[in-house]
Design a protein around this motif. Sequence first.
Motif, PDB file in Angstrom:
ATOM      1  N   THR A   1      44.232 -16.519  20.910  1.00  0.00           N
ATOM      2  CA  THR A   1      44.004 -17.132  19.608  1.00  0.00           C
ATOM      3  C   THR A   1      42.976 -16.290  18.866  1.00  0.00           C
ATOM      4  OG1 THR A   1      42.328 -18.584  20.569  1.00  0.00           O
ATOM      5  CG2 THR A   1      44.522 -19.520  20.281  1.00  0.00           C
ATOM      6  N   ILE A   2      43.177 -16.156  17.581  1.00  0.00           N
ATOM      7  CA  ILE A   2      42.215 -15.441  16.729  1.00  0.00           C
ATOM      8  C   ILE A   2      41.888 -16.326  15.542  1.00  0.00           C
ATOM      9  CG2 ILE A   2      41.927 -13.549  15.098  1.00  0.00           C
ATOM     10  CD1 ILE A   2      43.115 -11.685  16.940  1.00  0.00           C
TER      11      ILE A   2
ATOM     12  N   SER B   1      40.266 -20.019   9.136  1.00  0.00           N
ATOM     13  CA  SER B   1      41.679 -20.063   9.491  1.00  0.00           C
ATOM     14  C   SER B   1      41.865 -19.460  10.870  1.00  0.00           C
ATOM     15  CB  SER B   1      42.507 -19.271   8.464  1.00  0.00           C
ATOM     16  OG  SER B   1      43.887 -19.348   8.774  1.00  0.00           O
ATOM     17  N   CYS B   2      42.891 -19.950  11.579  1.00  0.00           N
ATOM     18  CA  CYS B   2      43.163 -19.473  12.929  1.00  0.00           C
ATOM     19  C   CYS B   2      44.664 -19.349  13.145  1.00  0.00           C
ATOM     20  CB  CYS B   2      42.627 -20.445  13.989  1.00  0.00           C
ATOM     21  SG  CYS B   2      40.926 -20.941  13.792  1.00  0.00           S
ATOM     22  N   ILE B   3      45.028 -18.554  14.154  1.00  0.00           N
ATOM     23  CA  ILE B   3      46.429 -18.422  14.524  1.00  0.00           C
ATOM     24  C   ILE B   3      46.528 -18.246  16.032  1.00  0.00           C
ATOM     25  CG2 ILE B   3      46.506 -15.903  14.198  1.00  0.00           C
ATOM     26  CD1 ILE B   3      49.357 -16.374  12.962  1.00  0.00           C
ATOM     27  N   ARG B   4      47.562 -18.843  16.603  1.00  0.00           N
ATOM     28  CA  ARG B   4      47.782 -18.789  18.037  1.00  0.00           C
ATOM     29  C   ARG B   4      48.936 -17.838  18.326  1.00  0.00           C
ATOM     30  NH1 ARG B   4      48.162 -24.519  20.287  1.00  0.00           N
ATOM     31  NH2 ARG B   4      50.217 -24.530  19.308  1.00  0.00           N
ATOM     32  N   ASP B   5      48.742 -16.949  19.258  1.00  0.00           N
ATOM     33  CA  ASP B   5      49.722 -15.895  19.522  1.00  0.00           C
ATOM     34  C   ASP B   5      51.043 -16.419  20.070  1.00  0.00           C
ATOM     35  OD1 ASP B   5      50.769 -13.852  21.878  1.00  0.00           O
ATOM     36  OD2 ASP B   5      50.137 -12.808  20.056  1.00  0.00           O
TER      37      ASP B   5
ATOM     38  N   ASN C   1      51.233 -20.791  15.600  1.00  0.00           N
ATOM     39  CA  ASN C   1      50.703 -21.993  14.972  1.00  0.00           C
ATOM     40  C   ASN C   1      49.411 -21.622  14.228  1.00  0.00           C
ATOM     41  OD1 ASN C   1      50.883 -24.809  14.468  1.00  0.00           O
ATOM     42  ND2 ASN C   1      49.165 -25.137  15.860  1.00  0.00           N
ATOM     43  N   THR C   2      49.208 -22.231  13.070  1.00  0.00           N
ATOM     44  CA  THR C   2      48.052 -21.877  12.247  1.00  0.00           C
ATOM     45  C   THR C   2      47.213 -23.105  11.894  1.00  0.00           C
ATOM     46  OG1 THR C   2      49.354 -22.103  10.218  1.00  0.00           O
ATOM     47  CG2 THR C   2      49.209 -19.905  11.199  1.00  0.00           C
TER      48      THR C   2
ATOM     49  N   THR D   1      44.451 -24.825  22.254  1.00  0.00           N
ATOM     50  CA  THR D   1      44.003 -24.991  20.880  1.00  0.00           C
ATOM     51  C   THR D   1      44.589 -23.891  20.002  1.00  0.00           C
ATOM     52  OG1 THR D   1      42.022 -23.649  21.316  1.00  0.00           O
ATOM     53  CG2 THR D   1      41.814 -26.035  21.587  1.00  0.00           C
ATOM     54  N   THR D   2      44.593 -24.136  18.715  1.00  0.00           N
ATOM     55  CA  THR D   2      45.049 -23.116  17.774  1.00  0.00           C
ATOM     56  C   THR D   2      43.928 -22.133  17.465  1.00  0.00           C
ATOM     57  OG1 THR D   2      46.666 -24.604  16.781  1.00  0.00           O
ATOM     58  CG2 THR D   2      45.963 -22.719  15.454  1.00  0.00           C
ATOM     59  N   CYS D   3      42.716 -22.642  17.424  1.00  0.00           N
ATOM     60  CA  CYS D   3      41.557 -21.805  17.138  1.00  0.00           C
ATOM     61  C   CYS D   3      40.863 -21.411  18.444  1.00  0.00           C
ATOM     62  CB  CYS D   3      40.574 -22.540  16.238  1.00  0.00           C
ATOM     63  SG  CYS D   3      41.194 -22.780  14.563  1.00  0.00           S
ATOM     64  N   PRO D   4      40.232 -20.249  18.462  1.00  0.00           N
ATOM     65  CA  PRO D   4      39.544 -19.831  19.680  1.00  0.00           C
ATOM     66  C   PRO D   4      38.452 -20.820  20.052  1.00  0.00           C
ATOM     67  CG  PRO D   4      39.024 -18.363  17.864  1.00  0.00           C
ATOM     68  CD  PRO D   4      40.108 -19.240  17.397  1.00  0.00           C
TER      69      PRO D   4
END
Length: 121
Positions: A30-31, A46-50, A54-55, A102-105
């Motif tokens: 996740t980043i 904002s975050c995204i899951r590899d 998912n954002t 989680t979507t966010c780190p």
Amino acid sequence: QVQLVESGGGLVQPGSSLRLSCAASGFTSTIGWFRQAPGKAREGVSCIRDSDDNTWYADSVKGRFTISTDKAKNTVYLQMHSLKPEDTGVYYCAADRLYYGTTCPRRRDYWGQGTQVTVSS
């Protein structure tokens, strides 16, 4: 150890657009993009899951910012439109190595050095 390198910041006028990049030297689960304005606490943007792309977006940027990823380049982008003075700050990307559901780190194992975004007329 994964290195994160941000780029794309700058000084722009209100209403302008910028695209930030976060290049990772290896795999991340996740980043997320975080920002910190002078005198304020750091906040998630904002975050995204590899695994499934998912954002997540903070309410303050929904409809204006878009996060995306180029997996071939291990790079995450933050496209920012309709920038406001309150978007000013140092933007950092952070990432986790493992998945925590989680979507966010969550652990934020890795951090970039940050890139300055200034929105001012």
